[in-house]
Design an enzyme around this catalytic site. Structure first.
Site, mmCIF file in Angstrom:
data_model
loop_
_atom_site.group_PDB
_atom_site.id
_atom_site.type_symbol
_atom_site.label_atom_id
_atom_site.label_comp_id
_atom_site.label_asym_id
_atom_site.label_seq_id
_atom_site.Cartn_x
_atom_site.Cartn_y
_atom_site.Cartn_z
ATOM 1 N N ASP A 184 13.729 86.059 -31.233
ATOM 2 C CA ASP A 184 12.257 86.142 -31.211
ATOM 3 C C ASP A 184 11.751 85.942 -32.644
ATOM 4 O O ASP A 184 12.130 86.681 -33.554
ATOM 5 C CB ASP A 184 11.843 87.509 -30.679
ATOM 6 C CG ASP A 184 10.347 87.609 -30.428
ATOM 7 O OD1 ASP A 184 9.951 88.394 -29.552
ATOM 8 O OD2 ASP A 184 9.564 86.925 -31.109
ATOM 9 N N ASP A 198 8.269 80.897 -28.928
ATOM 10 C CA ASP A 198 9.000 81.521 -30.042
ATOM 11 C C ASP A 198 10.151 82.411 -29.604
ATOM 12 O O ASP A 198 10.673 83.175 -30.407
ATOM 13 C CB ASP A 198 8.019 82.297 -30.935
ATOM 14 C CG ASP A 198 7.826 83.733 -30.498
ATOM 15 O OD1 ASP A 198 7.734 83.964 -29.280
ATOM 16 O OD2 ASP A 198 7.778 84.614 -31.360
ATOM 17 N N GLU A 199 10.533 82.308 -28.360
ATOM 18 C CA GLU A 199 11.468 83.305 -27.832
ATOM 19 C C GLU A 199 12.438 82.655 -26.846
ATOM 20 O O GLU A 199 12.027 81.841 -26.029
ATOM 21 C CB GLU A 199 10.608 84.288 -27.047
ATOM 22 C CG GLU A 199 11.014 85.689 -27.034
ATOM 23 C CD GLU A 199 10.081 86.459 -26.100
ATOM 24 O OE1 GLU A 199 10.596 87.252 -25.344
ATOM 25 O OE2 GLU A 199 8.856 86.247 -26.121
HETATM 26 N N1 DCP Z 1 0.594 85.009 -28.485
HETATM 27 C C1 DCP Z 1 -0.682 84.755 -27.972
HETATM 28 N N2 DCP Z 1 -1.352 85.736 -27.279
HETATM 29 C C2 DCP Z 1 -0.780 86.946 -27.075
HETATM 30 C C3 DCP Z 1 0.521 87.203 -27.558
HETATM 31 C C4 DCP Z 1 1.173 86.212 -28.271
HETATM 32 O O1 DCP Z 1 -1.218 83.673 -28.153
HETATM 33 N N3 DCP Z 1 -1.445 87.894 -26.380
HETATM 34 C C5 DCP Z 1 1.267 83.967 -29.270
HETATM 35 C C6 DCP Z 1 1.100 84.211 -30.743
HETATM 36 C C7 DCP Z 1 2.427 84.702 -31.216
HETATM 37 C C8 DCP Z 1 3.389 84.072 -30.242
HETATM 38 O O2 DCP Z 1 2.665 83.919 -29.020
HETATM 39 O O3 DCP Z 1 2.687 84.334 -32.566
HETATM 40 C C9 DCP Z 1 4.647 84.863 -30.034
HETATM 41 O O4 DCP Z 1 4.360 86.120 -29.475
HETATM 42 P P1 DCP Z 1 5.155 87.423 -29.846
HETATM 43 O O5 DCP Z 1 4.831 88.445 -28.846
HETATM 44 O O6 DCP Z 1 6.600 87.092 -30.069
HETATM 45 O O7 DCP Z 1 4.496 87.901 -31.227
HETATM 46 P P2 DCP Z 1 4.736 87.408 -32.685
HETATM 47 O O8 DCP Z 1 5.857 86.418 -32.773
HETATM 48 O O9 DCP Z 1 3.453 86.938 -33.236
HETATM 49 O O10 DCP Z 1 5.119 88.744 -33.418
HETATM 50 P P3 DCP Z 1 6.497 89.566 -33.393
HETATM 51 O O11 DCP Z 1 7.025 89.533 -34.778
HETATM 52 O O12 DCP Z 1 6.128 90.934 -32.967
HETATM 53 O O13 DCP Z 1 7.411 88.872 -32.422
HETATM 54 MG MG MG Z 2 7.714 86.736 -31.840
#
Ligand code: DCP
Ligand code: MG
Length: 361
Positions: free
Chosen positions: A17, A111-112
């Site tokens: 992730d 991203d996952e």
């Molecule tokens: N995303 C989005 N709306 C949301 C949640 C996420 O558009 N409600 C998008 C933005 C994030 C991406 O998806 O950058 C990946 O989601 P993650 O939950 O993996 O969150 P992040 O990668 O941003 O943070 P973390 O470091 O907690 O994984």
């Molecule tokens: Mg993430």
């Protein structure tokens, strides 16, 4: 001694992730943002944060929080608009890296992903070291950091990838799987949503270990078919395979309007635009011939949402208007949000009619 059947059934799963993915990309591409709190999202009146970096998280800002609200918490917050093309590019880069290690890659979002690396022979087969190398490769290719969870199944790997975020990894060896899960709050278990969590809290059940007191029959009685899985999960078992190339089951688009739509012609106009966007997306993904159901969602100014859907086996623009009219007859009040979507069958109609493969020989 472990029998060969038993050892074969032990899998090595990695969940990768990326760390604050969209925000990390924006900071990478604009070094003046380094060290500052950054959110990515709509800047408009009703924009929400897609994500934010760790500096912004210190102020309690998180995904899906309205930007206006976030700015009240942190007036110096840098708000960057979404650049989806950039995020997709980075996503493709990381997927290419995954493919070097295994064909069993199941992406969950941009991203996952889950990787089944059971058969990867280098690094003496150590999934911990494989994960470390994958994260190194990702950084070399993208200048972005990723976190990883390593374990004997998908549920454990996914939970573990949060343990050492950002830029870290955590391994749960097979013999520790049951103990790792036992101390988890129940909402962490795969498939346990808000309703089940509340139901269990009402009974005084807060951690997975407490659920071990129930027999399989009791679990099924209380949770239906899901009870079978839940029974396994609380014992650290999750048999779901890593499925490469996940089949998309639905596609939808929606818009929250800057100002509520009051007039019917405004609503029609917005709907038309939305349906066009949906159609374009389906064409681009080559999914138009897989459409099974069409649906719309309308949320009024009082946040009441209504949906309507019809099964018709093809994409038909006019059907969305008919669905809309059906809802509008019952509620013609101002609209805050409109959504249009389709659910998809696994195969296109054309594909089903054609022979799947040529016979051998
Ligand atoms: N995303 C989005 N709306 C949301 C949640 C996420 O558009 N409600 C998008 C933005 C994030 C991406 O998806 O950058 C990946 O989601 P993650 O939950 O993996 O969150 P992040 O990668 O941003 O943070 P973390 O470091 O907690 O994984
Ligand atoms: Mg993430």
């Amino acid at each position: 001694m472990t029998s060969s059947i038993e050892s074969k059934s032990i899998r090595k799963i990695i969940h990768i992730d990326m760390d604050c993915f969209y925000a990390a990309i924006e900071v990478r591409d604009d070094p003046s943002l380094l060290g500052k709190p950054v959110a990515v999202g709509g800047r408009g009146n009703r924009g929400v944060a897609a994500t934010c970096n760790y500096e912004a998280r210190k102020f309690g800002i998180h995904s899906a929080m309205p930007i206006q609200h976030a700015l009240r918490r942190c007036p110096q917050l840098q708000v960057i608009s979404v650049n989806m093309a950039k995020y997709k590019e980075a996503s493709q880069q990381i997927r290419q890296i995954f493919n070097h290690y295994t064909t069993l890659v199941e992406p969950l979002s941009l991203d996952e992903a889950y990787l089944d690396v059971t058969d990867y022979k280098q690094f003496e087969g150590s999934a911990t070291r494989i994960a470390h190398q994958i994260r190194k490769d990702i950084f070399a290719a993208t200048k972005l950091t990723a976190s990883a969870g390593i374990g004997p199944n998908k549920m454990i790997a996914k939970i573990a990838s949060d343990w050492r975020k950002p830029n870290g990894q955590f391994t749960v060896p097979p013999h520790e799987a049951a103990a790792f899960v036992a101390q988890l709050p129940i909402h962490k278990l795969w498939g346990v949503g808000k309703v089940t969590t509340q139901k269990l809290h009402d009974k005084g059940i807060f951690v997975a270990n407490q659920l071990k007191a129930f027999s399989l029959q009791q679990m099924i009685k209380q949770h239906g078919q899901f009870g079978v899985q839940l029974f396994d999960m609380v014992r650290g078992i999750d048999k779901r395979p890593v499925k490469p190339g996940r089949v998309t089951k639905s596609v939808s688009v929606e818009t929250t309007f800057e100002f509520n739509l009051v007039e019917l012609h405004q609503k029609y106009q917005a709907l038309e635009k939305l349906v066009e966007e949906l159609e374009q997306r389906l064409v681009k993904k080559n999914m138009l011939n897989r459409v099974k159901k069409c649906s719309i969602k309308v949320r009024n100014a009082d946040f009441e949402s209504k949906t309507a859907e019809v099964t018709l086996g093809e994409f038909d623009r006019s059907i969305f208007k008919q669905l809309f009219d059906k809802l509008h007859e019952k509620d013609s009040s101002p609209i805050r949000l409109l959504g249009a979507g389709v659910s998809l069958s696994p195969h296109g109609r054309m594909e089903i009619e054609l022979p799947l493969t040529e016979t051998e020989g």
